[in-house]
Design a protein around this motif. Sequence first.
Motif, PDB file in Angstrom:
ATOM      1  N   LEU A  20      20.794  38.386  14.292  1.00  0.00           N
ATOM      2  CA  LEU A  20      21.292  38.556  15.657  1.00  0.00           C
ATOM      3  C   LEU A  20      22.739  38.068  15.775  1.00  0.00           C
ATOM      4  N   ALA A  21      23.070  36.992  15.067  1.00  0.00           N
ATOM      5  CA  ALA A  21      24.460  36.526  15.055  1.00  0.00           C
ATOM      6  C   ALA A  21      25.367  37.585  14.451  1.00  0.00           C
ATOM      7  N   GLY A  22      24.904  38.247  13.386  1.00  0.00           N
ATOM      8  CA  GLY A  22      25.689  39.323  12.789  1.00  0.00           C
ATOM      9  C   GLY A  22      25.903  40.487  13.737  1.00  0.00           C
ATOM     10  N   VAL A  23      24.862  40.837  14.494  1.00  0.00           N
ATOM     11  CA  VAL A  23      24.993  41.903  15.492  1.00  0.00           C
ATOM     12  C   VAL A  23      26.007  41.514  16.563  1.00  0.00           C
ATOM     13  N   ALA A  24      25.918  40.259  17.036  1.00  0.00           N
ATOM     14  CA  ALA A  24      26.854  39.805  18.068  1.00  0.00           C
ATOM     15  C   ALA A  24      28.291  39.796  17.550  1.00  0.00           C
ATOM     16  N   PHE A  25      28.498  39.336  16.316  1.00  0.00           N
ATOM     17  CA  PHE A  25      29.842  39.314  15.749  1.00  0.00           C
ATOM     18  C   PHE A  25      30.385  40.731  15.545  1.00  0.00           C
ATOM     19  N   ALA A  26      29.517  41.681  15.203  1.00  0.00           N
ATOM     20  CA  ALA A  26      29.967  43.070  15.089  1.00  0.00           C
ATOM     21  C   ALA A  26      30.457  43.576  16.439  1.00  0.00           C
ATOM     22  N   GLY A 103      35.238  46.800   8.869  1.00  0.00           N
ATOM     23  CA  GLY A 103      34.463  46.520   7.667  1.00  0.00           C
ATOM     24  C   GLY A 103      35.303  45.888   6.575  1.00  0.00           C
ATOM     25  N   GLN A 104      36.535  46.377   6.404  1.00  0.00           N
ATOM     26  CA  GLN A 104      37.424  45.809   5.400  1.00  0.00           C
ATOM     27  C   GLN A 104      37.787  44.370   5.751  1.00  0.00           C
ATOM     28  N   ALA A 105      38.068  44.118   7.025  1.00  0.00           N
ATOM     29  CA  ALA A 105      38.430  42.764   7.458  1.00  0.00           C
ATOM     30  C   ALA A 105      37.283  41.791   7.212  1.00  0.00           C
ATOM     31  N   VAL A 106      36.070  42.190   7.554  1.00  0.00           N
ATOM     32  CA  VAL A 106      34.908  41.314   7.358  1.00  0.00           C
ATOM     33  C   VAL A 106      34.676  41.039   5.881  1.00  0.00           C
ATOM     34  N   ALA A 107      34.804  42.078   5.042  1.00  0.00           N
ATOM     35  CA  ALA A 107      34.609  41.887   3.606  1.00  0.00           C
ATOM     36  C   ALA A 107      35.628  40.903   3.038  1.00  0.00           C
ATOM     37  N   LEU A 108      36.874  40.986   3.505  1.00  0.00           N
ATOM     38  CA  LEU A 108      37.907  40.074   2.994  1.00  0.00           C
ATOM     39  C   LEU A 108      37.668  38.642   3.459  1.00  0.00           C
ATOM     40  N   VAL A 109      37.219  38.465   4.701  1.00  0.00           N
ATOM     41  CA  VAL A 109      37.005  37.107   5.198  1.00  0.00           C
ATOM     42  C   VAL A 109      35.796  36.455   4.523  1.00  0.00           C
ATOM     43  N   MET A 110      34.957  37.263   3.884  1.00  0.00           N
ATOM     44  CA  MET A 110      33.812  36.725   3.150  1.00  0.00           C
ATOM     45  C   MET A 110      34.227  36.020   1.858  1.00  0.00           C
ATOM     46  N   HIS A 250      25.052  38.111   5.131  1.00  0.00           N
ATOM     47  CA  HIS A 250      25.744  39.250   4.542  1.00  0.00           C
ATOM     48  C   HIS A 250      25.412  40.564   5.248  1.00  0.00           C
ATOM     49  N   VAL A 251      24.390  40.553   6.097  1.00  0.00           N
ATOM     50  CA  VAL A 251      24.051  41.758   6.865  1.00  0.00           C
ATOM     51  C   VAL A 251      25.198  42.143   7.794  1.00  0.00           C
ATOM     52  N   LYS A 252      26.083  41.166   8.121  1.00  0.00           N
ATOM     53  CA  LYS A 252      27.181  41.461   9.035  1.00  0.00           C
ATOM     54  C   LYS A 252      28.126  42.519   8.471  1.00  0.00           C
ATOM     55  N   LEU A 253      28.201  42.646   7.142  1.00  0.00           N
ATOM     56  CA  LEU A 253      29.123  43.630   6.568  1.00  0.00           C
ATOM     57  C   LEU A 253      28.712  45.063   6.908  1.00  0.00           C
ATOM     58  N   PRO A 254      27.488  45.510   6.566  1.00  0.00           N
ATOM     59  CA  PRO A 254      27.122  46.877   6.963  1.00  0.00           C
ATOM     60  C   PRO A 254      27.095  47.064   8.478  1.00  0.00           C
ATOM     61  N   LEU A 255      26.769  46.018   9.240  1.00  0.00           N
ATOM     62  CA  LEU A 255      26.776  46.142  10.697  1.00  0.00           C
ATOM     63  C   LEU A 255      28.188  46.419  11.209  1.00  0.00           C
ATOM     64  N   GLY A 260      32.457  50.158  13.068  1.00  0.00           N
ATOM     65  CA  GLY A 260      33.757  50.788  12.878  1.00  0.00           C
ATOM     66  C   GLY A 260      33.666  52.291  12.780  1.00  0.00           C
ATOM     67  N   TRP A 261      32.582  52.781  12.179  1.00  0.00           N
ATOM     68  CA  TRP A 261      32.400  54.230  12.074  1.00  0.00           C
ATOM     69  C   TRP A 261      32.050  54.847  13.432  1.00  0.00           C
ATOM     70  N   LEU A 262      31.159  54.183  14.189  1.00  0.00           N
ATOM     71  CA  LEU A 262      30.734  54.730  15.472  1.00  0.00           C
ATOM     72  C   LEU A 262      31.867  54.744  16.506  1.00  0.00           C
TER      73      LEU A 262
END
Length: 296
Positions: A20-26, A103-110, A250-255, A260-262
């Motif tokens: 749920l935190a990942g959904v909120a951050f997305a 998605g790129q930004a989230v992947a880099l901050v990981m 790590h679920v936050k990345l695909p979310l 970003g796509w939608l």
Amino acid sequence: MTSPMPAARAPLSGAVFMILAGVAFAGVNTLEQVATTRLGMPAPTAAFLQYSVALLAVLPWALRRGLPSLRTRRPWLQAARVFLAALGVQAWVAGLAHGVPIGQAVALVMTSPFVVTIGAGLFLGERVSAERWLAVTVGFAGGLVILDPFSESFSAASLYPLAAAILWAGVSLIQKRLLAEDRPEAVAAWLLLMLAPVNFVMALPAGIVLPDVHGWLVIVAVGVLTALAQGFLTLAYARADAAYVQPFDHVKLPLNVLAGWLVFGWLPPSGLWLGAALIVGASMFLLWRESRPAAA
């Protein structure tokens, strides 16, 4: 004999709260980019208003529970932590404002945990084993694959999320040092109460630009989602061990890629998935390595 079911449900609820935190951050990242790229809100203003709304959202809850003591043995270290956190927020929002795909930004901050590993060895005197160095090397290799600095599509704005990762790693290192002397409640309260004022000061040089009605709706949503995301994170770590819930982060990345796509129609290149796989794999290895003594 007591039933084992409540203990079994606690880790599951921790995983749910982390997702749920990942959904909120997305939602936060998507709406933040809408506010800065489509509604023309300056990045420093957006960051300040985001955390001001988040503070207002959590303040009634904090007042009902009683604000914890702000007494600290290292006030300047607390201030440095808040300052680095605010700089990280400014860098993160600046990256979104310059159109860096979510998605790129989230992947880099990981990549931030790998910076923490290096910093722990350099500044906290912790031993960095060969396994840790291997994980750090693989993780940064993944970040380099995502950045792809020698391609025509590379822009300097892509470095903003990486700067945020480094700054937030500094926040984590200072927090580890502070928790050795101060109460966790005091450490959390300093960040809660000071992040919005510090972001306000940082926004002053560019000028505070108040949004229109649509902008306010977006910013209020961003602030409330920020507060919810932090609340979900707190509940996740309260319900289950960090070693259990961290992989669900790590679920936050695909979310974020999906968001970003939608909203922006951005489709990630194959390099992002390869780099993300290296980062996630290295962080999972690091997590497994760190959890072995606790398991033993």
